[in-house]
Design a protein around this motif. Structure first.
Motif, PDB file in Angstrom:
ATOM      1  N   ASP A 137       0.842  -1.200   0.000  1.00 28.66           N
ATOM      2  CA  ASP A 137       0.000   0.000   0.000  1.00 28.66           C
ATOM      3  C   ASP A 137       0.875   1.246   0.000  1.00 28.66           C
ATOM      4  OD1 ASP A 137      -2.089   1.793   0.250  1.00 28.66           O
ATOM      5  OD2 ASP A 137      -2.081   1.661   2.448  1.00 28.66           O
ATOM      6  N   VAL A 138       0.865   1.930  -1.129  1.00 26.60           N
ATOM      7  CA  VAL A 138       1.704   3.106  -1.335  1.00 26.60           C
ATOM      8  C   VAL A 138       0.861   4.385  -1.231  1.00 26.60           C
ATOM      9  CG1 VAL A 138       3.245   4.177  -3.057  1.00 26.60           C
ATOM     10  CG2 VAL A 138       3.211   1.712  -2.816  1.00 26.60           C
ATOM     11  N   ALA A 139      -0.438   4.225  -1.002  1.00 28.18           N
ATOM     12  CA  ALA A 139      -1.376   5.344  -1.128  1.00 28.18           C
ATOM     13  C   ALA A 139      -1.391   6.244   0.109  1.00 28.18           C
ATOM     14  CB  ALA A 139      -2.773   4.805  -1.385  1.00 28.18           C
ATOM     15  N   ASN A 140      -1.826   7.466  -0.085  1.00 27.97           N
ATOM     16  CA  ASN A 140      -2.030   8.413   1.011  1.00 27.97           C
ATOM     17  C   ASN A 140      -3.456   8.949   0.963  1.00 27.97           C
ATOM     18  OD1 ASN A 140       0.485   8.727   2.525  1.00 27.97           O
ATOM     19  ND2 ASN A 140       1.336   9.356   0.555  1.00 27.97           N
ATOM     20  N   PRO A 141      -4.108   9.035   2.110  1.00 30.97           N
ATOM     21  CA  PRO A 141      -5.512   9.478   2.127  1.00 30.97           C
ATOM     22  C   PRO A 141      -5.652  10.998   2.042  1.00 30.97           C
ATOM     23  CG  PRO A 141      -4.811   8.950   4.358  1.00 30.97           C
ATOM     24  CD  PRO A 141      -3.641   8.642   3.453  1.00 30.97           C
ATOM     25  N   LEU A 142      -5.022  11.584   1.017  1.00 28.10           N
ATOM     26  CA  LEU A 142      -5.056  13.045   0.870  1.00 28.10           C
ATOM     27  C   LEU A 142      -6.404  13.481   0.331  1.00 28.10           C
ATOM     28  CD1 LEU A 142      -1.504  13.623  -0.663  1.00 28.10           C
ATOM     29  CD2 LEU A 142      -2.243  14.131   1.679  1.00 28.10           C
ATOM     30  N   ASP A 143      -7.006  14.428   1.025  1.00 24.60           N
ATOM     31  CA  ASP A 143      -8.325  14.950   0.659  1.00 24.60           C
ATOM     32  C   ASP A 143      -8.162  16.375   0.141  1.00 24.60           C
ATOM     33  OD1 ASP A 143     -10.881  15.847   0.454  1.00 24.60           O
ATOM     34  OD2 ASP A 143     -11.421  15.530   2.556  1.00 24.60           O
ATOM     35  N   PHE A 144      -8.291  16.527  -1.170  1.00 21.80           N
ATOM     36  CA  PHE A 144      -8.126  17.846  -1.797  1.00 21.80           C
ATOM     37  C   PHE A 144      -9.467  18.574  -1.941  1.00 21.80           C
ATOM     38  CE2 PHE A 144      -4.480  15.351  -3.193  1.00 21.80           C
ATOM     39  CZ  PHE A 144      -3.432  16.251  -3.117  1.00 21.80           C
ATOM     40  N   SER A 145     -10.559  17.969  -1.412  1.00 22.23           N
ATOM     41  CA  SER A 145     -11.894  18.510  -1.685  1.00 22.23           C
ATOM     42  C   SER A 145     -12.127  19.865  -1.012  1.00 22.23           C
ATOM     43  CB  SER A 145     -12.965  17.518  -1.234  1.00 22.23           C
ATOM     44  OG  SER A 145     -12.977  17.411   0.182  1.00 22.23           O
ATOM     45  N   LYS A 146     -11.350  20.153   0.049  1.00 27.75           N
ATOM     46  CA  LYS A 146     -11.515  21.456   0.721  1.00 27.75           C
ATOM     47  C   LYS A 146     -10.415  22.432   0.322  1.00 27.75           C
ATOM     48  CE  LYS A 146     -13.589  18.614   4.173  1.00 27.75           C
ATOM     49  NZ  LYS A 146     -13.007  17.425   4.839  1.00 27.75           N
ATOM     50  N   GLY A 147      -9.775  22.182  -0.809  1.00 22.12           N
ATOM     51  CA  GLY A 147      -8.735  23.088  -1.283  1.00 22.12           C
ATOM     52  C   GLY A 147      -7.364  22.726  -0.747  1.00 22.12           C
ATOM     53  N   MET A 148      -6.409  23.620  -0.976  1.00 28.54           N
ATOM     54  CA  MET A 148      -5.019  23.389  -0.573  1.00 28.54           C
ATOM     55  C   MET A 148      -4.753  24.073   0.765  1.00 28.54           C
ATOM     56  SD  MET A 148      -3.511  21.424  -2.728  1.00 28.54           S
ATOM     57  CE  MET A 148      -1.729  21.683  -2.567  1.00 28.54           C
ATOM     58  N   PRO A 149      -3.889  23.544   1.622  1.00 29.14           N
ATOM     59  CA  PRO A 149      -3.274  22.225   1.488  1.00 29.14           C
ATOM     60  C   PRO A 149      -4.292  21.126   1.766  1.00 29.14           C
ATOM     61  CG  PRO A 149      -2.748  23.147   3.631  1.00 29.14           C
ATOM     62  CD  PRO A 149      -3.524  24.195   2.895  1.00 29.14           C
ATOM     63  N   PRO A 150      -4.077  19.939   1.209  1.00 30.41           N
ATOM     64  CA  PRO A 150      -5.011  18.838   1.472  1.00 30.41           C
ATOM     65  C   PRO A 150      -4.967  18.429   2.937  1.00 30.41           C
ATOM     66  CG  PRO A 150      -3.027  18.006   0.424  1.00 30.41           C
ATOM     67  CD  PRO A 150      -2.921  19.500   0.395  1.00 30.41           C
ATOM     68  N   SER A 151      -6.078  17.906   3.431  1.00 27.45           N
ATOM     69  CA  SER A 151      -6.082  17.274   4.753  1.00 27.45           C
ATOM     70  C   SER A 151      -6.049  15.759   4.538  1.00 27.45           C
ATOM     71  CB  SER A 151      -7.327  17.705   5.534  1.00 27.45           C
ATOM     72  OG  SER A 151      -8.484  17.421   4.794  1.00 27.45           O
ATOM     73  N   LEU A 152      -6.035  15.020   5.615  1.00 27.26           N
ATOM     74  CA  LEU A 152      -6.078  13.559   5.540  1.00 27.26           C
ATOM     75  C   LEU A 152      -7.505  13.116   5.858  1.00 27.26           C
ATOM     76  CD1 LEU A 152      -2.743  12.847   7.492  1.00 27.26           C
ATOM     77  CD2 LEU A 152      -3.084  12.663   5.026  1.00 27.26           C
ATOM     78  N   SER A 153      -8.087  12.270   5.026  1.00 28.65           N
ATOM     79  CA  SER A 153      -9.480  11.850   5.253  1.00 28.65           C
ATOM     80  C   SER A 153      -9.575  10.842   6.393  1.00 28.65           C
ATOM     81  CB  SER A 153     -10.071  11.264   3.966  1.00 28.65           C
ATOM     82  OG  SER A 153      -9.322  10.144   3.559  1.00 28.65           O
ATOM     83  N   VAL A 154      -8.476  10.227   6.749  1.00 31.37           N
ATOM     84  CA  VAL A 154      -8.419   9.366   7.932  1.00 31.37           C
ATOM     85  C   VAL A 154      -7.058   9.624   8.563  1.00 31.37           C
ATOM     86  CG1 VAL A 154      -7.698   7.428   6.463  1.00 31.37           C
ATOM     87  CG2 VAL A 154      -8.479   6.967   8.767  1.00 31.37           C
ATOM     88  N   CYS A 155      -7.028   9.827   9.879  1.00 35.96           N
ATOM     89  CA  CYS A 155      -5.721  10.021  10.510  1.00 35.96           C
ATOM     90  C   CYS A 155      -5.840   9.969  12.025  1.00 35.96           C
ATOM     91  CB  CYS A 155      -5.059  11.335  10.097  1.00 35.96           C
ATOM     92  SG  CYS A 155      -5.621  12.813  10.912  1.00 35.96           S
ATOM     93  N   ASN A 156      -4.735  10.083  12.699  1.00 39.11           N
ATOM     94  CA  ASN A 156      -4.625  10.205  14.151  1.00 39.11           C
ATOM     95  C   ASN A 156      -4.880   8.870  14.859  1.00 39.11           C
ATOM     96  OD1 ASN A 156      -4.111  11.566  16.542  1.00 39.11           O
ATOM     97  ND2 ASN A 156      -6.152  12.441  16.710  1.00 39.11           N
ATOM     98  N   THR A 157      -6.132   8.424  14.948  1.00 38.92           N
ATOM     99  CA  THR A 157      -6.430   7.152  15.609  1.00 38.92           C
ATOM    100  C   THR A 157      -6.731   6.044  14.601  1.00 38.92           C
ATOM    101  OG1 THR A 157      -8.732   7.815  15.801  1.00 38.92           O
ATOM    102  CG2 THR A 157      -7.312   8.266  17.689  1.00 38.92           C
TER     103      THR A 157
END
Lengths: 205, 205
Positions: A83-103
Motif C-alpha cells: 500500500d503506497v497510497a495516502n488518504p489526501l483529501d483535496f476537496s476542501k482546497g489546498m493544502p489537502p487534509s487527511l481523510s483518515v488520521c490520528n487514531t
C-alpha cells in the motif's frame, strides 16, 4: 504516476507486470504497456489482481477502497498488498487534509476490510521518482515499512532493496501507517519551502 | 523536563530565566533555580510571563491553554511565544493520539486565542536533551520553525543558533504547526523501534 513509476521499475528488473485500471483499455495504461515491452500488460483492476502474485495499491487514497473492491476480494486473497497510497483529501482546497488520521489510517482501514490480504505499507513518504530510484538523492534517506505479517514485510524488503533502498526502517505492525501517513502534511510544506519534490526524510542518530 | 532543559541552557548562555509554575514555590522549580544559580528564578506562570521578554511554552500540550490563561493575556501581550508543546493525548492509553490535528494544530489554537502574541512553533519534533544540544548526534539533522511574524522567527532563529542548531528550516506561517505536530506519531514509533530518543529528522536532498 505512481503506478507508472513502480510498474516500469518492476519491468526493468525483469518482473511481469499488469497495470490495472477501471477499464481494460485505459489510454494511459495502454501507453505504459507499449512503452514497457513484452513483460508489461494491462487490464481491469480485477484482471491485474488475479494476475499478480504481489499487488501494489498505487491509487489515490480517496479511491483506494473502491479500486480494491473492483479488484475483487477473491483475486486478492492471501496475497501481499503493498500500500503506497495516502488518504489526501483535496476537496476542501489546498493544502489537502487527511481523510483518515490520528487514531486510524488508510493502511489499517484496508487491512480491516481485507482481512485475508497481507497489507504492507511503504514508499508513501516520498515522490514517485524517488521511490524507484533512491540514487536520485546524494543521501537517499530512509524508507519506512509496516505491516502485521513478518514474511510479507521480508518479501517487500527484497523488492525495496532491488529498487536500490539500503536504509529500510521497519516500524512494526500496520498501525504504524498512522505515523507514516501523517508525514504527508510536513512533506507537502517542505515541497513548498524547498521548491522541489526531490527530497526525503532521513533518521539521524 | 522540557522547561528544565531549555531554562538551564538559556542560563548557561547568560540569559536571566524565570521558570513559571502553577504555584510560586513549585518544588521542581525551586530545585531547578538552586541548581542554576543567580540568573535563575521561579514564580507563578503570571510572574514568569511578566518577567520574560520571550516566553517559552514548555507545558504538556493538553494543559498549554490553561497555563497560558494563568500566565495572563496582559503579561504575554506583544511578546514572542516559543511554542515547544505537542498536543499528545495519553487519556486513551498508548500510543497517544493528538487532541488537535489534521485541519488545525495546537500552535494555531494558541495563536487564535492570543492574537497579540507572536507564536513561533519550534523544537517540538525531538527529545528535550537534543533541543539544547544538537551535538549529541553525529548528524544533528534539522530543526523546523513556523510562525506568522518574520521578525519573531528571526529572533528565535538566533536562539536556536545559540543552542547549536545550524540546519533550521522555516516552514512558513503558523499553519505549518499541523505538519510539525503530526511528526510526533512516527517519532514515537521510531523511539520504540530504535530503542532510544536520541535521534532526529533530517531532510536530505
Amino acid at each position: 504516476m505512481v503506478g507508472d513509476a513502480i510498474g516500469s521499475k518492476l519491468v526493468a528488473l525483469g518482473h511481469k507486470v499488469m497495470m490495472g485500471s477501471r477499464t481494460a483499455n485505459n489510454e494511459k495504461a495502454n501507453a505504459w504497456r507499449t512503452r514497457n515491452g513484452s513483460l508489461a500488460s494491462n487490464g481491469t483492476f480485477a484482471d491485474a489482481a488475479a494476475f499478480g502474485e504481489i499487488i501494489f495499491n498505487c491509487t489515490q487514497g480517496q479511491v483506494s477502497l473502491e479500486a480494491l473492491q473492483l479488484a475483487g476480494r477473491e483475486n486478492l486473497q492471501g496475497k501481499i498488498l503493498v500500500d503506497v497510497a495516502n488518504p489526501l483529501d483535496f476537496s476542501k482546497g489546498m493544502p489537502p487534509s487527511l481523510s483518515v488520521c490520528n487514531t486510524d489510517s488508510l493502511g489499517e482501514v484496508i487491512q480491516r476490510q481485507f482481512t485475508d490480504v497481507k497489507v504492507v505499507k511503504t514508499l508513501n513518504t516520498m515522490n514517485c521518482q524517488l521511490m524507484v530510484n533512491p540514487g536520485l538523492l546524494s543521501d537517499p534517506g530512509n524508507v519506512f515499512v509496516c505491516g502485521n505479517d513478518a514474511e510479507a514485510k521480508a518479501e517487500v524488503n527484497l523488492i525495496l532493496k532491488s529498487f536500490g533502498w539500503e536504509k529500510i526502517i521497519d516500524l512494526g505492525d500496520i498501525s504504524a501507517a498512522r505515523g507514516m501517513e501523517q508525514l504527508l502534511p510536513v512533506w507537502i510544506r517542505l515541497m513548498g519551502t524547498l521548491g522541489t519534490a526531490a527530497f526525503n526524510f532521513s533518521i539521524v542518530k
